[in-house]
Design an enzyme around this catalytic site. Structure first.
Site, PDB file in Angstrom:
ATOM      1  N   ARG A 267       0.879  -1.185   0.000  1.00  0.00           N
ATOM      2  CA  ARG A 267       0.000   0.000   0.000  1.00  0.00           C
ATOM      3  C   ARG A 267       0.908   1.223   0.000  1.00  0.00           C
ATOM      4  O   ARG A 267       1.719   1.403   0.911  1.00  0.00           O
ATOM      5  CB  ARG A 267      -0.900  -0.001   1.234  1.00  0.00           C
ATOM      6  CG  ARG A 267      -1.622   1.327   1.419  1.00  0.00           C
ATOM      7  CD  ARG A 267      -2.720   1.266   2.454  1.00  0.00           C
ATOM      8  NE  ARG A 267      -3.874   0.550   1.955  1.00  0.00           N
ATOM      9  CZ  ARG A 267      -5.102   0.620   2.490  1.00  0.00           C
ATOM     10  NH1 ARG A 267      -5.327   1.393   3.536  1.00  0.00           N
ATOM     11  NH2 ARG A 267      -6.109  -0.069   1.984  1.00  0.00           N
TER      12      ARG A 267
ATOM     13  N   HIS B 143      -7.390   0.726  -6.325  1.00  0.00           N
ATOM     14  CA  HIS B 143      -7.574  -0.158  -5.155  1.00  0.00           C
ATOM     15  C   HIS B 143      -8.220  -1.452  -5.679  1.00  0.00           C
ATOM     16  O   HIS B 143      -9.393  -1.739  -5.400  1.00  0.00           O
ATOM     17  CB  HIS B 143      -8.453   0.544  -4.119  1.00  0.00           C
ATOM     18  CG  HIS B 143      -8.397  -0.067  -2.753  1.00  0.00           C
ATOM     19  ND1 HIS B 143      -7.616  -1.166  -2.439  1.00  0.00           N
ATOM     20  CD2 HIS B 143      -9.032   0.283  -1.588  1.00  0.00           C
ATOM     21  CE1 HIS B 143      -7.776  -1.463  -1.163  1.00  0.00           C
ATOM     22  NE2 HIS B 143      -8.624  -0.608  -0.626  1.00  0.00           N
TER      23      HIS B 143
ATOM     24  N   GLN C 206     -10.056  -4.046  -3.378  1.00  0.00           N
ATOM     25  CA  GLN C 206     -11.362  -3.560  -2.921  1.00  0.00           C
ATOM     26  C   GLN C 206     -12.430  -3.835  -3.979  1.00  0.00           C
ATOM     27  O   GLN C 206     -13.488  -4.398  -3.692  1.00  0.00           O
ATOM     28  CB  GLN C 206     -11.268  -2.045  -2.646  1.00  0.00           C
ATOM     29  CG  GLN C 206     -12.551  -1.437  -2.169  1.00  0.00           C
ATOM     30  CD  GLN C 206     -12.913  -1.893  -0.760  1.00  0.00           C
ATOM     31  OE1 GLN C 206     -12.107  -1.810   0.140  1.00  0.00           O
ATOM     32  NE2 GLN C 206     -14.121  -2.381  -0.575  1.00  0.00           N
TER      33      GLN C 206
ATOM     34  N   ASP D 254     -17.520   6.857  -1.424  1.00  0.00           N
ATOM     35  CA  ASP D 254     -16.270   6.741  -0.662  1.00  0.00           C
ATOM     36  C   ASP D 254     -15.959   8.128  -0.103  1.00  0.00           C
ATOM     37  O   ASP D 254     -16.610   9.125  -0.466  1.00  0.00           O
ATOM     38  CB  ASP D 254     -15.140   6.230  -1.590  1.00  0.00           C
ATOM     39  CG  ASP D 254     -13.819   6.028  -0.849  1.00  0.00           C
ATOM     40  OD1 ASP D 254     -13.826   5.944   0.395  1.00  0.00           O
ATOM     41  OD2 ASP D 254     -12.765   5.962  -1.521  1.00  0.00           O
TER      42      ASP D 254
ATOM     43  N   CYS E 269     -16.472   1.446   0.732  1.00  0.00           N
ATOM     44  CA  CYS E 269     -15.292   0.625   1.032  1.00  0.00           C
ATOM     45  C   CYS E 269     -14.878   0.741   2.485  1.00  0.00           C
ATOM     46  O   CYS E 269     -14.202  -0.143   3.005  1.00  0.00           O
ATOM     47  CB  CYS E 269     -14.139   1.012   0.117  1.00  0.00           C
ATOM     48  SG  CYS E 269     -13.678   2.749   0.282  1.00  0.00           S
TER      49      CYS E 269
ATOM     50  N   ARG F 117     -13.679  -8.970   2.296  1.00  0.00           N
ATOM     51  CA  ARG F 117     -12.271  -8.730   1.942  1.00  0.00           C
ATOM     52  C   ARG F 117     -11.422  -9.950   2.316  1.00  0.00           C
ATOM     53  O   ARG F 117     -10.537 -10.368   1.568  1.00  0.00           O
ATOM     54  CB  ARG F 117     -11.720  -7.480   2.669  1.00  0.00           C
ATOM     55  CG  ARG F 117     -12.390  -6.164   2.324  1.00  0.00           C
ATOM     56  CD  ARG F 117     -12.034  -5.671   0.935  1.00  0.00           C
ATOM     57  NE  ARG F 117     -10.616  -5.534   0.698  1.00  0.00           N
ATOM     58  CZ  ARG F 117      -9.865  -4.486   1.052  1.00  0.00           C
ATOM     59  NH1 ARG F 117     -10.422  -3.452   1.658  1.00  0.00           N
ATOM     60  NH2 ARG F 117      -8.571  -4.453   0.767  1.00  0.00           N
TER      61      ARG F 117
HETATM   62  N1   CP Z   1     -11.298  -0.345   2.542  1.00  0.00           N
HETATM   63  C1   CP Z   1     -10.034  -0.356   2.941  1.00  0.00           C
HETATM   64  O1   CP Z   1      -9.089  -0.578   2.165  1.00  0.00           O
HETATM   65  O2   CP Z   1      -9.869  -0.127   4.284  1.00  0.00           O
HETATM   66  P1   CP Z   1      -8.515   0.081   5.044  1.00  0.00           P
HETATM   67  O3   CP Z   1      -7.942   1.412   4.655  1.00  0.00           O
HETATM   68  O4   CP Z   1      -8.881   0.030   6.507  1.00  0.00           O
HETATM   69  O5   CP Z   1      -7.561  -1.023   4.683  1.00  0.00           O
HETATM   70  N1  NVA Z   2     -10.141   6.444  -1.266  1.00  0.00           N
HETATM   71  C1  NVA Z   2      -9.721   6.069   0.074  1.00  0.00           C
HETATM   72  C2  NVA Z   2      -9.882   4.598   0.252  1.00  0.00           C
HETATM   73  C3  NVA Z   2      -9.538   4.092   1.620  1.00  0.00           C
HETATM   74  C4  NVA Z   2      -9.683   2.607   1.728  1.00  0.00           C
HETATM   75  C5  NVA Z   2      -8.282   6.491   0.291  1.00  0.00           C
HETATM   76  O1  NVA Z   2      -7.463   6.312  -0.622  1.00  0.00           O
HETATM   77  O2  NVA Z   2      -7.968   6.998   1.363  1.00  0.00           O
END
Ligand code: CP
Ligand code: NVA
Length: 303
Positions: free
Chosen positions: A103, A130, A133, A220, A260, A288
């Site tokens: 990430r 993502h 997701q 989101d 999400c 997930r």
């Molecule tokens: N939806 C998602 O990716 O959540 P986190 O940021 O908690 O991993």
């Molecule tokens: N769009 C959000 C998703 C978090 C899971 C971010 O990137 O922070």
């Protein structure tokens, strides 16, 4: 040959349905450890340069429940935080580990890790995408609706990483997706240019435009990780796109609400919507785990 999961475009429709079938099996047999040897004697590193609850925990559990070992590598504790290159890090980690789940901010960084490693690399969120997701989200729609055929997904809000990945997988799965975002916050042009079935994707700026025909209404956060400095400006721009009872007045009775998570309650969605019987956000989050087990199974079954 190693398989990566960096954008979602690596998978065919048939492979996605194979992963969905495996997801169902894993979900039904969680405590029975039916396939617990897929990652036996394998150690998978998780490099996280941004916070996470769902992704980190579900991947750590998935790896361990598949018989492997998960090694969490917080970005600020490894030498990339002091400037060591991705190439050097990837080449070293290739000699220790059997996979990486990453990430980070730049999409190019996960692609660079994939280039210099001999094992699977999984994108656990970048500023652009993502894919894990979106894979789970379509599984969850399939589980709840029984089919993806003919369903219409409406994404309201920031055309961000989650939205981009929902578009990529909609294109592969033949799902209609409608995106409603303010000018300047629409999905990535690069992602839209990759879409093969252009007729599946509709983009608009009018919050109410597609509400009556949507089977799934998804939103989101307005402030993704990395956008914090713009929070005040974004709160104003996105206010008309808040998913609340008034916005949903003409929605289908059986629409499903998805997010999400994490949600910023009172911003992109109100409590009355996210806590309503139409909301499936906790089922979505649970999936997930099952879906990522299936993804790891798919990536590692031939290694
Ligand atoms: N939806 C998602 O990716 O959540 P986190 O940021 O908690 O991993
Ligand atoms: N769009 C959000 C998703 C978090 C899971 C971010 O990137 O922070």
């Amino acid at each position: 040959m190693k398989k990566d999961f960096l954008t979602g475009t690596e998978l065919t429709e048939g492979e996605i349905y194979k992963i969905f079938d495996l997801t169902k099996k894993y979900k039904a047999s969680r405590k029975k450890n039916a396939f617990a040897s897929i990652l036996k004697n394998k150690t998978i590193g998780l490099i996280f340069n941004k916070p996470s609850t769902r992704t980190r925990i579900s991947f750590e559990l998935a790896i361990e429940e598949l018989g492997g070992r998960a090694l969490y590598l917080s970005g600020d504790t490894i030498q990339t935080s002091r400037g060591e290159t991705v190439k050097d890090t990837a080449c070293i980690l290739s000699r220790y580990l059997d996979g990486l789940i990453i990430r980070t901010y730049k999409q190019e960084e996960v692609e660079e890790y994939a280039k210099w490693t001999s094992f699977p690399v999984v994108n656990a969120l970048t500023d652009l995408l993502h894919p894990c997701q979106a894979l789970t989200d379509y599984f969850t729609m399939y589980e709840v609706k029984g089919t993806l055929e003919g369903i219409k997904v409406l994404y309201i809000g920031d055309g961000n990483n989650v939205c981009n990945s929902l578009i990529i997988l909609a294109d592969i799965l033949g799902v209609n997706i409608m995106v409603v975002s303010p000018e300047g916050y629409q999905p990535s042009k690069e992602v839209l240019s990759l879409v093969k079935n252009k007729e599946l994707v509709k983009i608009d700026t009018q919050p109410l435009k597609f509400i009556p025909e949507a089977d799934v209404i998804y939103t989101d956060t307005w402030v993704s990780m990395g956008d914090e400095k713009e929070a005040d400006k974004r709160k104003k721009v996105f206010q008309p796109y808040q998913v609340n009872k008034e916005l949903l007045a003409d929605a289908k009775k059986d629409f499903i609400f998805m997010h999400c998570l994490p949600a910023h309650r009172g911003w992109e969605v109100t409590d009355e919507v996210i806590d309503s019987p139409n909301s499936i956000v906790y089922q979505q989050a649970e999936n997930r785990l099952h879906c990522q087990k299936a993804l790891l199974h798919f990536l590692y079954e031939t290694l």
